[in-house]
Design a protein around this motif. Structure first.
Motif, PDB file in Angstrom:
ATOM      1  N   ILE A  13      14.329 -14.058  15.426  1.00 20.30           N
ATOM      2  CA  ILE A  13      14.832 -13.018  16.869  1.00 20.30           C
ATOM      3  C   ILE A  13      15.807 -14.207  17.370  1.00 20.30           C
ATOM      4  N   VAL A  14      15.045 -15.082  17.890  1.00 21.73           N
ATOM      5  CA  VAL A  14      15.541 -15.893  18.695  1.00 21.73           C
ATOM      6  C   VAL A  14      17.059 -15.683  18.217  1.00 21.73           C
ATOM      7  N   GLY A  15      17.174 -16.488  16.290  1.00 16.74           N
ATOM      8  CA  GLY A  15      18.399 -16.413  16.408  1.00 16.74           C
ATOM      9  C   GLY A  15      19.583 -15.144  16.433  1.00 16.74           C
ATOM     10  N   TRP A  16      18.870 -13.930  16.368  1.00 24.09           N
ATOM     11  CA  TRP A  16      19.503 -12.476  16.547  1.00 24.09           C
ATOM     12  C   TRP A  16      19.714 -12.545  17.812  1.00 24.09           C
ATOM     13  N   LEU A  17      19.278 -12.830  19.425  1.00 24.37           N
ATOM     14  CA  LEU A  17      19.699 -12.869  21.064  1.00 24.37           C
ATOM     15  C   LEU A  17      20.630 -13.941  20.436  1.00 24.37           C
ATOM     16  N   LEU A  18      20.953 -14.875  19.776  1.00 20.25           N
ATOM     17  CA  LEU A  18      22.165 -15.854  20.047  1.00 20.25           C
ATOM     18  C   LEU A  18      23.044 -15.678  19.490  1.00 20.25           C
ATOM     19  N   HIS A  19      23.311 -14.781  18.551  1.00 24.17           N
ATOM     20  CA  HIS A  19      24.369 -14.215  17.721  1.00 24.17           C
ATOM     21  C   HIS A  19      24.795 -15.643  17.398  1.00 24.17           C
ATOM     22  N   SER A  20      23.755 -16.400  16.242  1.00 28.17           N
ATOM     23  CA  SER A  20      23.863 -17.566  15.589  1.00 28.17           C
ATOM     24  C   SER A  20      23.329 -17.074  14.124  1.00 28.17           C
ATOM     25  N   ASN A  21      22.639 -15.669  13.833  1.00 24.21           N
ATOM     26  CA  ASN A  21      22.067 -15.826  12.619  1.00 24.21           C
ATOM     27  C   ASN A  21      23.175 -16.138  11.001  1.00 24.21           C
ATOM     28  N   LEU A  22      22.911 -16.850  10.598  1.00 18.32           N
ATOM     29  CA  LEU A  22      23.777 -17.015   9.155  1.00 18.32           C
ATOM     30  C   LEU A  22      23.422 -16.307   8.419  1.00 18.32           C
ATOM     31  N   PRO A  23      23.814 -16.147   7.004  1.00 13.75           N
ATOM     32  CA  PRO A  23      23.722 -15.024   6.169  1.00 13.75           C
ATOM     33  C   PRO A  23      22.236 -14.577   5.671  1.00 13.75           C
TER      34      PRO A  23
END
Ligand code: UDP
Ligand code: MG
Length: 322
Positions: free
Chosen positions: A254-264
């Motif tokens: 979720i944090v990654g999604w918020l920060l737009h840093s999700n990897l594949p």
């Protein structure tokens, strides 16, 4: 009909494909009984052997009225064959022994002496195990330590079923109806005064072990499920741990999604699925192990089925099952 007097001692031995050792076994046991004196019997149970075990047994029974040969309908396995013998034997004291002469019958007088001093159970404890593979010794050592950890019964380490028990203990044992029997554990569970007799376990006199790996594993699972529900509880503990890890992953993504840093994220996904899938199967397997045993028990089938009884006199076991 009045109950005939009980012999002072019964020796009970399960035998499965033991043609190689049987004559020697009978000879040594009878020599021990001769020097012990008093009324006694040797009850041998042929557990559906495919070799000449039964012929040799009945031949022995024909030569000595103290020998009783019992044949089961088919192979029931060591613990149930032993249960058959224990059910039929009539002695005031009962010695459980393997037919392969790994446990020396000559220890009987020492065991009797310990029982005279008030022991309810005298169990043989192995100091050495000759002629058994490193693998067998290592797995046995692990098994006895795991079982000690998982159960609250003090099952002595490095013991087999070789033990002398009183009639009182035997009757208590026979009152336990369980099908997946781990007799040495059940005897330990009964309590009373149980004392060890340390001895060196010999190599088999002849023939080979009837406990290949698969059978040993089954025996170990029987032992653990019969005496412990820890594995069932373990699924709960592991479930909590997995849930915590899963939650951490959830927050992280979720944090990654918020920060737009999700990897594949394919790797972590597969790792999580693999881990969870594996754990679930394992836990289902553990539940299945208990459920299957519960099912077996609920069928309430007889523990053993007798085909023939030969030998014995004086209305002893030779006159037929009670
Ligand atoms: N036995 C039996 N039924 C079986 C397997 C074994 O009655 O299905 C008997 C076997 O004849 C022996 C005893 O149980 O008297 C112990 O078996 P074994 O010596 O093969 O086990 P190990 O000493 O190798 O653990
Ligand atoms: Mg053996």
């Amino acid at each position: 009909m009045t109950e005939p007097a009980r012999p002072a001692l019964s020796i009970v031995a399960p035998c499965y494909n033991e043609e190689g050792v049987l004559p020697e076994f009978v000879k040594r046991v009878m020599a021990v009984l001769d020097s012990a004196g008093g009324a006694s019997e040797l009850v041998m149970v042929d557990d559906g052997s495919r070799d000449r075990t039964w012929e040799l047994m009945t031949a022995a029974a024909a030569t000595d009225p103290r020998i009783v040969a019992v044949r089961l309908m088919r192979n029931h396995g060591h613990q149930l064959a032993l249960t058959a013998g224990l059910t039929l034997c009539r002695g005031e004291r009962v010695l459980i022994i393997d037919a392969d002469l790994q446990d020396p019958p000559e220890l009987l007088p020492d065991m009797m002496a310990l029982m005279d001093q008030g022991a309810d159970v005298v169990y043989g404890q192995r100091r050495h195990r000759e002629g058994e593979s490193l693998f067998k010794r290592a797995t046995a050592a692990i098994f006895y330590r795991v079982i000690d950890r998982l159960t609250d019964v003090d099952i002595p380490t490095d013991t087999g079923d070789f033990r002398l028990v009183t009639r009182r203990v035997l009757d208590l044992l026979l009152a336990m109806p369980e099908r997946h029997r781990f007799i040495r554990g059940m005897v330990a569970w009964i309590g009373g005064k149980q004392v060890p007799l340390v001895y060196d376990r010999k190599a088999r006199a002849a023939g080979e072990t009837k406990y290949p790996l698969a059978r040993m594993v089954r025996f170990a699972v029987d032992a653990i499920t019969a005496f412990s529900v820890v594995p069932l509880m373990a699924s709960m503990t592991i479930g909590w741990v997995m849930a915590a890890i899963g939650f951490a992953f959830f927050v992280y993504s979720i944090v990654g999604w918020l920060l737009h840093s999700n990897l594949p994220g394919w790797t972590s996904l597969m790792a999580a699925i693999g881990l969870l899938g594996g754990m679930q199967f394992l836990m289902l397997g553990i539940i299945g192990a208990y459920l299957g045993r519960l099912y077996d028990q609920s069928k309430g089938r007889p523990l053993f089925m007798i085909r023939d009884i030969v030998g014995g006199v004086g209305g002893g076991v030779g006159s037929g099952p009670k």
